[in-house]
Design a protein around this motif. Structure first.
Motif, PDB file in Angstrom:
ATOM      1  N   ASN A   1       3.768   9.420   9.244  1.00 48.37           N
ATOM      2  CA  ASN A   1       2.480   9.079   9.865  1.00 48.37           C
ATOM      3  C   ASN A   1       1.651   8.188   8.948  1.00 48.37           C
ATOM      4  OD1 ASN A   1       2.846  10.342  12.350  1.00 48.37           O
ATOM      5  ND2 ASN A   1       2.171  12.310  11.559  1.00 48.37           N
ATOM      6  N   ALA A   2       1.668   8.481   7.643  1.00 51.76           N
ATOM      7  CA  ALA A   2       0.945   7.641   6.681  1.00 51.76           C
ATOM      8  C   ALA A   2       1.544   6.234   6.638  1.00 51.76           C
ATOM      9  CB  ALA A   2       0.983   8.276   5.293  1.00 51.76           C
ATOM     10  N   ILE A   3       2.859   6.144   6.714  1.00 52.41           N
ATOM     11  CA  ILE A   3       3.536   4.837   6.728  1.00 52.41           C
ATOM     12  C   ILE A   3       3.083   4.034   7.944  1.00 52.41           C
ATOM     13  CG2 ILE A   3       5.780   3.706   7.065  1.00 52.41           C
ATOM     14  CD1 ILE A   3       6.983   6.086   5.387  1.00 52.41           C
TER      15      ILE A   3
ATOM     16  N   GLU B   1       6.783   7.111   0.027  1.00 53.47           N
ATOM     17  CA  GLU B   1       6.781   6.512   1.364  1.00 53.47           C
ATOM     18  C   GLU B   1       7.844   5.430   1.471  1.00 53.47           C
ATOM     19  OE1 GLU B   1       2.052   7.369   2.275  1.00 53.47           O
ATOM     20  OE2 GLU B   1       2.662   5.412   1.517  1.00 53.47           O
TER      21      GLU B   1
ATOM     22  N   GLU C   1       7.265  14.258   8.092  1.00 51.67           N
ATOM     23  CA  GLU C   1       6.451  13.815   9.228  1.00 51.67           C
ATOM     24  C   GLU C   1       5.099  13.276   8.759  1.00 51.67           C
ATOM     25  OE1 GLU C   1       6.423  17.389  11.554  1.00 51.67           O
ATOM     26  OE2 GLU C   1       8.402  16.995  12.408  1.00 51.67           O
ATOM     27  N   LYS C   2       4.483  13.950   7.797  1.00 52.60           N
ATOM     28  CA  LYS C   2       3.194  13.487   7.262  1.00 52.60           C
ATOM     29  C   LYS C   2       3.337  12.135   6.581  1.00 52.60           C
ATOM     30  CE  LYS C   2       0.871  17.901   6.651  1.00 52.60           C
ATOM     31  NZ  LYS C   2       0.197  18.804   5.691  1.00 52.60           N
ATOM     32  N   HIS C   3       4.404  11.971   5.801  1.00 54.97           N
ATOM     33  CA  HIS C   3       4.653  10.685   5.146  1.00 54.97           C
ATOM     34  C   HIS C   3       4.887   9.576   6.177  1.00 54.97           C
ATOM     35  CE1 HIS C   3       4.639  11.815   0.941  1.00 54.97           C
ATOM     36  NE2 HIS C   3       5.499  12.795   1.159  1.00 54.97           N
TER      37      HIS C   3
ATOM     38  N   GLU D   1       0.806  -1.224   0.000  1.00 49.14           N
ATOM     39  CA  GLU D   1       0.000   0.000   0.000  1.00 49.14           C
ATOM     40  C   GLU D   1       0.839   1.273   0.000  1.00 49.14           C
ATOM     41  OE1 GLU D   1      -3.135   0.212   2.881  1.00 49.14           O
ATOM     42  OE2 GLU D   1      -3.330  -1.963   2.894  1.00 49.14           O
ATOM     43  N   LEU D   2       2.120   1.162   0.281  1.00 43.25           N
ATOM     44  CA  LEU D   2       2.964   2.348   0.381  1.00 43.25           C
ATOM     45  C   LEU D   2       3.260   2.928  -0.995  1.00 43.25           C
ATOM     46  CD1 LEU D   2       5.583   1.239   3.063  1.00 43.25           C
ATOM     47  CD2 LEU D   2       3.453   2.468   3.414  1.00 43.25           C
ATOM     48  N   THR D   3       3.265   4.258  -1.065  1.00 44.70           N
ATOM     49  CA  THR D   3       3.627   4.946  -2.301  1.00 44.70           C
ATOM     50  C   THR D   3       5.143   4.876  -2.495  1.00 44.70           C
ATOM     51  OG1 THR D   3       3.977   7.086  -1.235  1.00 44.70           O
ATOM     52  CG2 THR D   3       1.719   6.585  -1.991  1.00 44.70           C
TER      53      THR D   3
ATOM     54  N   LEU E   1       0.359   4.301   9.679  1.00 41.83           N
ATOM     55  CA  LEU E   1      -1.034   3.891   9.513  1.00 41.83           C
ATOM     56  C   LEU E   1      -1.152   2.701   8.566  1.00 41.83           C
ATOM     57  CD1 LEU E   1      -2.937   7.294   9.298  1.00 41.83           C
ATOM     58  CD2 LEU E   1      -3.202   5.540  11.044  1.00 41.83           C
ATOM     59  N   LYS E   2      -0.485   2.786   7.428  1.00 43.16           N
ATOM     60  CA  LYS E   2      -0.575   1.720   6.428  1.00 43.16           C
ATOM     61  C   LYS E   2       0.041   0.410   6.912  1.00 43.16           C
ATOM     62  CE  LYS E   2      -0.862   4.778   2.457  1.00 43.16           C
ATOM     63  NZ  LYS E   2      -0.206   5.239   1.218  1.00 43.16           N
TER      64      LYS E   2
END
Length: 77
Positions: free
Chosen positions: A40-42, A8, A36-38, A3-5, A44-45
């Motif tokens: 946090n997304a990592i 990411e 930091e946003k990336h 799921e990671l871009t 979560l995923k």
């Protein structure tokens, strides 16, 4: 991990190398806040919640490294 871009994955690779958020931002020419946003997304995923018994950053790096077939044992980068 699927799921990671791409971005990411790049950031996760930098984390696995032990780099700080600021060092990652400088290397990838991003703002520290974007990193930091990336991150946090990592988290979560990868399903890494804020638990007190482990570092999400270390756990994410270990997950990343475990998925890298081209890395020789003992040399993560």
């Amino acid at each position: 991990m699927a799921e990671l871009t791409q971005r990411e994955l790049e950031i996760l690779s930098e984390i696995a190398q032990g780099k700080s958020n600021m060092a990652i931002a400088e290397h990838l020419v991003l703002t520290k806040r974007a990193v930091e946003k990336h991150i946090n997304a990592i988290f979560l995923k990868l399903g890494l919640s804020e638990a007190e018994d482990f570092s999400r950053r270390v756990k994410a790096a270990l997950i990343y490294l475990s998925q890298q077939p081209d890395l020789p044992a003992g040399q993560p980068w």
